[in-house]
Design an enzyme around this catalytic site. Structure first.
Site, PDB file in Angstrom:
ATOM      1  N   ASN A 270       0.821  -1.231   0.000  1.00 23.66           N
ATOM      2  CA  ASN A 270       0.000   0.000   0.000  1.00 23.66           C
ATOM      3  C   ASN A 270       0.846   1.268   0.000  1.00 23.66           C
ATOM      4  O   ASN A 270       0.492   2.259  -0.643  1.00 23.66           O
ATOM      5  CB  ASN A 270      -0.905   0.028   1.233  1.00 23.66           C
ATOM      6  CG  ASN A 270      -1.947  -1.069   1.182  1.00 23.66           C
ATOM      7  OD1 ASN A 270      -2.774  -1.117   0.267  1.00 23.66           O
ATOM      8  ND2 ASN A 270      -1.906  -1.968   2.151  1.00 23.66           N
TER       9      ASN A 270
ATOM     10  N   SER B  43       5.629  11.056   7.417  1.00 24.29           N
ATOM     11  CA  SER B  43       5.169  10.954   8.812  1.00 24.29           C
ATOM     12  C   SER B  43       6.283  11.209   9.815  1.00 24.29           C
ATOM     13  O   SER B  43       7.474  10.978   9.534  1.00 24.29           O
ATOM     14  CB  SER B  43       4.627   9.544   9.039  1.00 24.29           C
ATOM     15  OG  SER B  43       4.415   9.288  10.413  1.00 24.29           O
TER      16      SER B  43
ATOM     17  N   TYR C 184       6.331   0.801   9.392  1.00 28.09           N
ATOM     18  CA  TYR C 184       5.514   1.867   8.786  1.00 28.09           C
ATOM     19  C   TYR C 184       6.408   3.088   8.516  1.00 28.09           C
ATOM     20  O   TYR C 184       6.371   3.676   7.425  1.00 28.09           O
ATOM     21  CB  TYR C 184       4.359   2.209   9.734  1.00 28.09           C
ATOM     22  CG  TYR C 184       3.709   3.541   9.453  1.00 28.09           C
ATOM     23  CD1 TYR C 184       2.904   3.728   8.326  1.00 28.09           C
ATOM     24  CD2 TYR C 184       3.908   4.629  10.316  1.00 28.09           C
ATOM     25  CE1 TYR C 184       2.320   4.960   8.076  1.00 28.09           C
ATOM     26  CE2 TYR C 184       3.322   5.854  10.081  1.00 28.09           C
ATOM     27  CZ  TYR C 184       2.534   6.023   8.948  1.00 28.09           C
ATOM     28  OH  TYR C 184       1.965   7.236   8.699  1.00 28.09           O
TER      29      TYR C 184
HETATM   30  N1  LIG Z   1      -3.445  11.084  10.510  1.00 29.16           N
HETATM   31  C1  LIG Z   1      -2.216  11.423  10.883  1.00 29.16           C
HETATM   32  O1  LIG Z   1      -2.019  12.004  11.972  1.00 29.16           O
HETATM   33  C2  LIG Z   1      -1.043  11.123  10.005  1.00 29.16           C
HETATM   34  C3  LIG Z   1      -1.174  10.599   8.741  1.00 29.16           C
HETATM   35  N2  LIG Z   1      -0.060  10.400   7.954  1.00 29.16           N
HETATM   36  C4  LIG Z   1      -0.177   9.873   6.600  1.00 29.16           C
HETATM   37  O2  LIG Z   1      -1.248  10.534   5.941  1.00 29.16           O
HETATM   38  C5  LIG Z   1      -1.884   9.622   5.064  1.00 29.16           C
HETATM   39  C6  LIG Z   1      -3.375   9.616   5.372  1.00 29.16           C
HETATM   40  O3  LIG Z   1      -3.532   9.190   6.700  1.00 29.16           O
HETATM   41  P1  LIG Z   1      -4.969   9.171   7.399  1.00 29.16           P
HETATM   42  O4  LIG Z   1      -5.894  10.045   6.643  1.00 29.16           O
HETATM   43  O5  LIG Z   1      -4.749   9.380   8.833  1.00 29.16           O
HETATM   44  O6  LIG Z   1      -5.338   7.641   7.193  1.00 29.16           O
HETATM   45  P2  LIG Z   1      -6.771   7.040   6.810  1.00 29.16           P
HETATM   46  O7  LIG Z   1      -6.643   5.562   7.008  1.00 29.16           O
HETATM   47  O8  LIG Z   1      -7.840   7.762   7.523  1.00 29.16           O
HETATM   48  O9  LIG Z   1      -6.847   7.352   5.255  1.00 29.16           O
HETATM   49  C7  LIG Z   1      -6.056   6.667   4.321  1.00 29.16           C
HETATM   50  C8  LIG Z   1      -6.924   6.376   3.132  1.00 29.16           C
HETATM   51  O10 LIG Z   1      -6.117   5.701   2.155  1.00 29.16           O
HETATM   52  C9  LIG Z   1      -6.911   4.681   1.585  1.00 29.16           C
HETATM   53  N3  LIG Z   1      -6.018   3.622   1.092  1.00 29.16           N
HETATM   54  C10 LIG Z   1      -5.249   2.788   1.831  1.00 29.16           C
HETATM   55  N4  LIG Z   1      -4.604   1.930   1.033  1.00 29.16           N
HETATM   56  C11 LIG Z   1      -4.983   2.226  -0.240  1.00 29.16           C
HETATM   57  C12 LIG Z   1      -4.675   1.679  -1.497  1.00 29.16           C
HETATM   58  N5  LIG Z   1      -3.835   0.633  -1.625  1.00 29.16           N
HETATM   59  N6  LIG Z   1      -5.233   2.239  -2.606  1.00 29.16           N
HETATM   60  C13 LIG Z   1      -6.087   3.287  -2.496  1.00 29.16           C
HETATM   61  N7  LIG Z   1      -6.426   3.842  -1.322  1.00 29.16           N
HETATM   62  C14 LIG Z   1      -5.872   3.311  -0.202  1.00 29.16           C
HETATM   63  C15 LIG Z   1      -7.816   4.188   2.704  1.00 29.16           C
HETATM   64  O11 LIG Z   1      -8.980   3.591   2.190  1.00 29.16           O
HETATM   65  C16 LIG Z   1      -8.102   5.466   3.470  1.00 29.16           C
HETATM   66  O12 LIG Z   1      -9.296   6.076   3.045  1.00 29.16           O
HETATM   67  C17 LIG Z   1      -1.222   8.273   5.243  1.00 29.16           C
HETATM   68  O13 LIG Z   1      -0.328   8.068   4.180  1.00 29.16           O
HETATM   69  C18 LIG Z   1      -0.474   8.402   6.552  1.00 29.16           C
HETATM   70  O14 LIG Z   1       0.698   7.630   6.533  1.00 29.16           O
HETATM   71  C19 LIG Z   1       1.184  10.721   8.396  1.00 29.16           C
HETATM   72  C20 LIG Z   1       1.375  11.194   9.650  1.00 29.16           C
HETATM   73  C21 LIG Z   1       0.287  11.446  10.564  1.00 29.16           C
HETATM   74  O1  LIG Z   2       1.978   8.611  10.954  1.00 31.28           O
HETATM   75  C1  LIG Z   2       1.103   8.615  11.800  1.00 31.28           C
HETATM   76  O2  LIG Z   2       1.270   9.345  12.921  1.00 31.28           O
HETATM   77  C2  LIG Z   2       0.176   9.686  13.759  1.00 31.28           C
HETATM   78  C3  LIG Z   2       0.748  10.087  15.103  1.00 31.28           C
HETATM   79  O3  LIG Z   2       1.502   9.034  15.605  1.00 31.28           O
HETATM   80  P1  LIG Z   2       1.198   8.391  17.031  1.00 31.28           P
HETATM   81  O4  LIG Z   2       2.340   7.468  17.271  1.00 31.28           O
HETATM   82  O5  LIG Z   2       1.173   9.540  17.997  1.00 31.28           O
HETATM   83  O6  LIG Z   2      -0.143   7.731  16.985  1.00 31.28           O
HETATM   84  C4  LIG Z   2      -0.777   8.503  13.870  1.00 31.28           C
HETATM   85  O7  LIG Z   2      -1.884   8.841  14.692  1.00 31.28           O
HETATM   86  C5  LIG Z   2      -1.240   8.159  12.473  1.00 31.28           C
HETATM   87  O8  LIG Z   2      -2.140   7.076  12.494  1.00 31.28           O
HETATM   88  C6  LIG Z   2      -0.056   7.736  11.669  1.00 31.28           C
HETATM   89  O9  LIG Z   2      -0.436   7.546  10.316  1.00 31.28           O
END
Ligand SMILES: NC(=O)C1=CN([C@@H]2O[C@H](COP(=O)(O)OP(=O)(O)OC[C@H]3O[C@@H](n4cnc5c(N)ncnc54)[C@H](O)[C@@H]3O)[C@@H](O)[C@H]2O)C=CC1
Ligand SMILES: O=C1O[C@H](COP(=O)(O)O)[C@@H](O)[C@H](O)[C@H]1O
Length: 256
Positions: free
Chosen positions: A84, A109, A146
């Site tokens: 992914n 991240s 990750y």
């Molecule tokens: N939420 C956070 O605090 C943080 C998020 N990130 C990064 O931001 C991005 C988004 O994270 P979130 O919105 O929190 O996660 P989320 O899980 O809410 O959203 C990710 C989306 O990507 C889609 N997805 C996953 N694999 C896929 C694939 N193979 N093909 C198409 N779609 C796919 C999922 O269906 C989901 O809707 C990720 O790449 C994550 O690593 C990084 C650091 C912190």
């Molecule tokens: O990359 C990510 O970081 C956030 C924050 O990290 P955490 O260790 O404080 O949970 C995480 O919530 C998120 O799912 C992840 O994609």
């Protein structure tokens, strides 16, 4: 920006923050993994980022890509992040350069550099009076697989920028939490990214003039161990939120 902006992972949390703030600002093309529950307000498609045919269709005619899709779990197993996150990101880049997309914004991240948080440095580095800062010039130092996948995504960007000239901005996102900072979680408060700051930061990644960047994506928290200088200098990021202004879920400063 005249042409559409592709947002992958549009149905997730980061996608929600971006669309809340910038839904009306761009002509979006949203990419979902599964059909959305409600009809989106924008053009969209459904598919997997490892499916080359869908990815080619997704990038066709877009000016920029914000690539969020992937497995966001810090505990995600290798099989999942390999497919992914790493393979999916490489396929997105390959299709992007083939289609002549101008810029690629990549959701990296805090976990790409999580192993800087050593036993010797923590929890002091999460506190206001500690001046330890990562600024984006350090090498990746992931603390889990990750994080390895996120660091690899940054390196893919380095390669596709150097080899093909696509503009790349890697955003090392902290802890995106809606409404208020994480409660009873010092580390999360130090790297809190509010929804409005998340949207604003991504707007800057779409508008600023840069070639290749690695920036930290957090709010302007008093407690921080990530420097915001590069995001401010290269992108013109001007965050408005600060986790120190919160007591639990109560905004205790400037709550007008
Ligand atoms: N939420 C956070 O605090 C943080 C998020 N990130 C990064 O931001 C991005 C988004 O994270 P979130 O919105 O929190 O996660 P989320 O899980 O809410 O959203 C990710 C989306 O990507 C889609 N997805 C996953 N694999 C896929 C694939 N193979 N093909 C198409 N779609 C796919 C999922 O269906 C989901 O809707 C990720 O790449 C994550 O690593 C990084 C650091 C912190
Ligand atoms: O990359 C990510 O970081 C956030 C924050 O990290 P955490 O260790 O404080 O949970 C995480 O919530 C998120 O799912 C992840 O994609």
């Amino acid at each position: 920006m005249d042409d559409p902006v592709l947002l992958t992972g549009a149905g997730g949390r980061v996608g929600e923050a971006i669309l809340q703030g910038l839904g009306e600002t761009y002509d979006w093309r949203l990419m979902y993994h599964n059909p959305p529950d409600e009809e989106p307000d924008h053009e969209y498609l459904v598919g997997d980022v490892i499916d080359e045919e869908v990815v080619r269709e997704a990038v066709d005619g877009v000016a920029a890509i914000i690539h969020l899709a992937g497995d966001p779990r810090p505990s995600a197993p290798w099989k999942s992040v390999l497919s992914n996150n790493i393979d999916g990101t490489q396929k997105m880049y390959e299709a992007a350069v083939e289609a002549g997309v101008e810029r690629f914004v990549y959701a990296s991240s805090n976990h790409a550099v999580g192993a800087f948080e050593t036993d010797e440095r923590t929890p002091e580095m999460y506190r206001t009076d500690d001046d330890y800062r990562l600024d984006g010039t350090e090498l990746p130092r992931p603390g889990n697989l990750y994080g390895v996948s996120k660091a690899t995504g940054e390196v893919l960007g380095r390669y596709y920028h150097d080899e093909h000239g696509i503009k790349v901005c890697n955003v090392r996102i902290g802890n995106l939490t809606e409404g208020h900072p994480p409660i009873d979680y010092e580390r999360g408060q130090a790297m809190w990214l509010s929804y409005p700051d998340c949207a604003h930061l991504h707007e800057r990644t779409l508008e600023a003039d840069y070639e290749f960047e690695i920036v930290y994506g957090i709010s302007d928290n008093d407690r921080k161990y990530y420097s915001l200088e590069r995001a401010k200098e290269a992108l013109g990021y001007d965050p408005q939120d600060n986790s120190a202004e919160w007591d639990g879920d109560e905004h205790v400063v400037n709550d007008q």
